[in-house]
Scaffold this motif. Structure first.
Motif, PDB file in Angstrom:
ATOM      1  N   ARG A  92       0.843  -1.204   0.000  1.00  0.00           N
ATOM      2  CA  ARG A  92       0.000   0.000   0.000  1.00  0.00           C
ATOM      3  C   ARG A  92       0.879   1.256   0.000  1.00  0.00           C
ATOM      4  O   ARG A  92       0.563   2.245  -0.666  1.00  0.00           O
ATOM      5  CB  ARG A  92      -0.933  -0.022   1.213  1.00  0.00           C
ATOM      6  N   VAL A  93       1.969   1.207   0.741  1.00  0.00           N
ATOM      7  CA  VAL A  93       2.918   2.325   0.740  1.00  0.00           C
ATOM      8  C   VAL A  93       3.554   2.469  -0.639  1.00  0.00           C
ATOM      9  O   VAL A  93       3.615   3.561  -1.212  1.00  0.00           O
ATOM     10  CB  VAL A  93       4.022   2.110   1.803  1.00  0.00           C
ATOM     11  N   LYS A  94       4.017   1.351  -1.187  1.00  0.00           N
ATOM     12  CA  LYS A  94       4.745   1.381  -2.455  1.00  0.00           C
ATOM     13  C   LYS A  94       3.854   1.829  -3.613  1.00  0.00           C
ATOM     14  O   LYS A  94       4.288   2.600  -4.486  1.00  0.00           O
ATOM     15  CB  LYS A  94       5.312  -0.015  -2.742  1.00  0.00           C
ATOM     16  N   ASP A  95       2.607   1.379  -3.618  1.00  0.00           N
ATOM     17  CA  ASP A  95       1.688   1.784  -4.686  1.00  0.00           C
ATOM     18  C   ASP A  95       1.503   3.298  -4.720  1.00  0.00           C
ATOM     19  O   ASP A  95       1.405   3.903  -5.793  1.00  0.00           O
ATOM     20  CB  ASP A  95       0.325   1.112  -4.491  1.00  0.00           C
ATOM     21  N   GLN A  96       1.443   3.907  -3.539  1.00  0.00           N
ATOM     22  CA  GLN A  96       1.253   5.356  -3.483  1.00  0.00           C
ATOM     23  C   GLN A  96       2.533   6.105  -3.850  1.00  0.00           C
ATOM     24  O   GLN A  96       2.484   7.218  -4.380  1.00  0.00           O
ATOM     25  CB  GLN A  96       0.768   5.771  -2.089  1.00  0.00           C
ATOM     26  N   LEU A  97       3.676   5.488  -3.581  1.00  0.00           N
ATOM     27  CA  LEU A  97       4.945   6.104  -3.967  1.00  0.00           C
ATOM     28  C   LEU A  97       5.050   6.231  -5.487  1.00  0.00           C
ATOM     29  O   LEU A  97       5.612   7.201  -5.999  1.00  0.00           O
ATOM     30  CB  LEU A  97       6.123   5.282  -3.432  1.00  0.00           C
ATOM     31  N   TYR A  98       4.504   5.265  -6.207  1.00  0.00           N
ATOM     32  CA  TYR A  98       4.522   5.338  -7.669  1.00  0.00           C
ATOM     33  C   TYR A  98       3.742   6.551  -8.168  1.00  0.00           C
ATOM     34  O   TYR A  98       4.064   7.124  -9.213  1.00  0.00           O
ATOM     35  CB  TYR A  98       3.908   4.070  -8.277  1.00  0.00           C
ATOM     36  N   VAL A  99       2.716   6.952  -7.421  1.00  0.00           N
ATOM     37  CA  VAL A  99       1.892   8.100  -7.796  1.00  0.00           C
ATOM     38  C   VAL A  99       2.562   9.410  -7.387  1.00  0.00           C
ATOM     39  O   VAL A  99       2.567  10.390  -8.137  1.00  0.00           O
ATOM     40  CB  VAL A  99       0.495   8.009  -7.132  1.00  0.00           C
ATOM     41  N   ILE A 100       3.155   9.412  -6.192  1.00  0.00           N
ATOM     42  CA  ILE A 100       3.724  10.635  -5.616  1.00  0.00           C
ATOM     43  C   ILE A 100       5.094  10.973  -6.191  1.00  0.00           C
ATOM     44  O   ILE A 100       5.417  12.132  -6.440  1.00  0.00           O
ATOM     45  CB  ILE A 100       3.805  10.491  -4.081  1.00  0.00           C
ATOM     46  N   ASP A 101       5.918   9.952  -6.406  1.00  0.00           N
ATOM     47  CA  ASP A 101       7.298  10.156  -6.856  1.00  0.00           C
ATOM     48  C   ASP A 101       7.583   9.209  -8.021  1.00  0.00           C
ATOM     49  O   ASP A 101       7.778   8.006  -7.831  1.00  0.00           O
ATOM     50  CB  ASP A 101       8.263   9.885  -5.696  1.00  0.00           C
ATOM     51  N   GLU A 102       7.612   9.739  -9.222  1.00  0.00           N
ATOM     52  CA  GLU A 102       7.745   8.909 -10.416  1.00  0.00           C
ATOM     53  C   GLU A 102       9.081   8.177 -10.499  1.00  0.00           C
ATOM     54  O   GLU A 102       9.217   7.212 -11.256  1.00  0.00           O
ATOM     55  CB  GLU A 102       7.545   9.758 -11.671  1.00  0.00           C
TER      56      GLU A 102
END
Length: 276
Positions: free
Chosen positions: A237-247
């Motif tokens: 869940r953390v990693k999925d959001q990192l893909y959105v926040i930081d390309e």
């Protein structure tokens, strides 16, 4: 129950996020997110003497109502020191390097429903913008989905006998010395695309949950798999959001799947909100 565990839970109001951290154990401290400063949290100077802050005295420091800090200017020194501590269990303040074992928890309320956040922003949208950056979020071991937890009502509480909270807290405090992160390798082997932080997060969540639910170490394969899935889902869940926040994280995407050691079965992990 786990040393240096980095936890966040965001969700609707009334689910007991603050209550758990405030009432369950005298070894934890609940602080308002807006009242946290670098000296208070890490090291403050008293004349020529350095005095450790909250991380030196408590098992867990919980930032309450984390979302209410949104819009405020956050001390850059606090964020930098925090990032170093979350990653290395140590920080540089004053004249030297200090180590501590306090876990860090961040709890707050969401302002929108999960489908809205997934479509229009991300699951960290309610936290202060100063913390919405890859370097900080990548250090979180578990994002607990507060929207999956029922609101506290009268029927939420047991009517039977239970352990006195001080006794339970003492047991959990003592179990912090029991590191079970190495047990995971006896059950599952994760894909090599995961980063070392991914692996560490999953191991620490597995260790903590095992101590909470199966303190004697005895569990069936099915029970162990449930812990592995929970740990992996919380990190994914953390990693999925990192893909959105930081390309930049998209350059080396992590494949959240593992091989079950005893059968060789390949298990793919997905968060519930992505399945619905």
């Amino acid at each position: 129950v786990e040393n240096n565990f980095n936890f966040i839970e965001l969700g609707p109001k009334g689910t007991g996020k603050s209550h758990i951290f405030q009432e369950l154990s005298p070894y934890g401290v609940l602080v308002s997110g807006g009242d946290v400063t670098s000296p208070r949290l890490f090291v403050r100077m008293s004349g020529k003497k350095e005095e450790l802050g909250l991380v030196g005295y408590w098992d867990v420091v919980t930032w309450d109502e984390f979302e209410q800090q949104k819009g405020r200017n956050v001390d850059a020194v606090l964020i930098d020191t925090m990032q170093n501590y979350l990653a290395n269990k140590s920080f540089n303040r004053g004249k030297g390097t200090h180590e501590a074992s306090a876990s860090m928890a961040f709890v707050g309320n969401t302002k929108h429903a999960v489908p809205y956040m997934l479509k229009n922003s991300h699951l960290f949208e309610s936290i202060p913008s100063s913390f919405i950056k890859g370097a900080f979020l990548d250090r979180l071991h578990l994002y607990n989905p507060g929207w999956e937890i029922r609101m506290l009502k009268k029927d939420s509480f047991s009517k039977g006998y239970g352990l006195i909270s001080d006794y339970l807290a003492a047991v959990l405090h003592a179990m912090r010395n029991d590191d079970r992160t190495s047990v995971l390798k006896d059950y599952a082997k994760f894909d090599g695309s995961l980063s070392e932080r991914d692996h560490l997060a999953i191991r620490k969540t597995f260790s903590g949950m095992m101590k909470l639910i199966y303190p004697d170490g005895n569990m069936t394969d099915q029970e162990a798999r449930e812990l592995v899935d929970f740990a992996a889902e919380g990190r994914k869940r953390v990693k999925d959001q990192l893909y959105v926040i930081d390309e930049t994280f998209k350059a080396e995407p992590a494949k959240f799947e593992y091989s079950w050691i005893r059968t060789g079965e390949i298990v793919k992990v997905e968060t519930l909100e992505n399945l619905e």
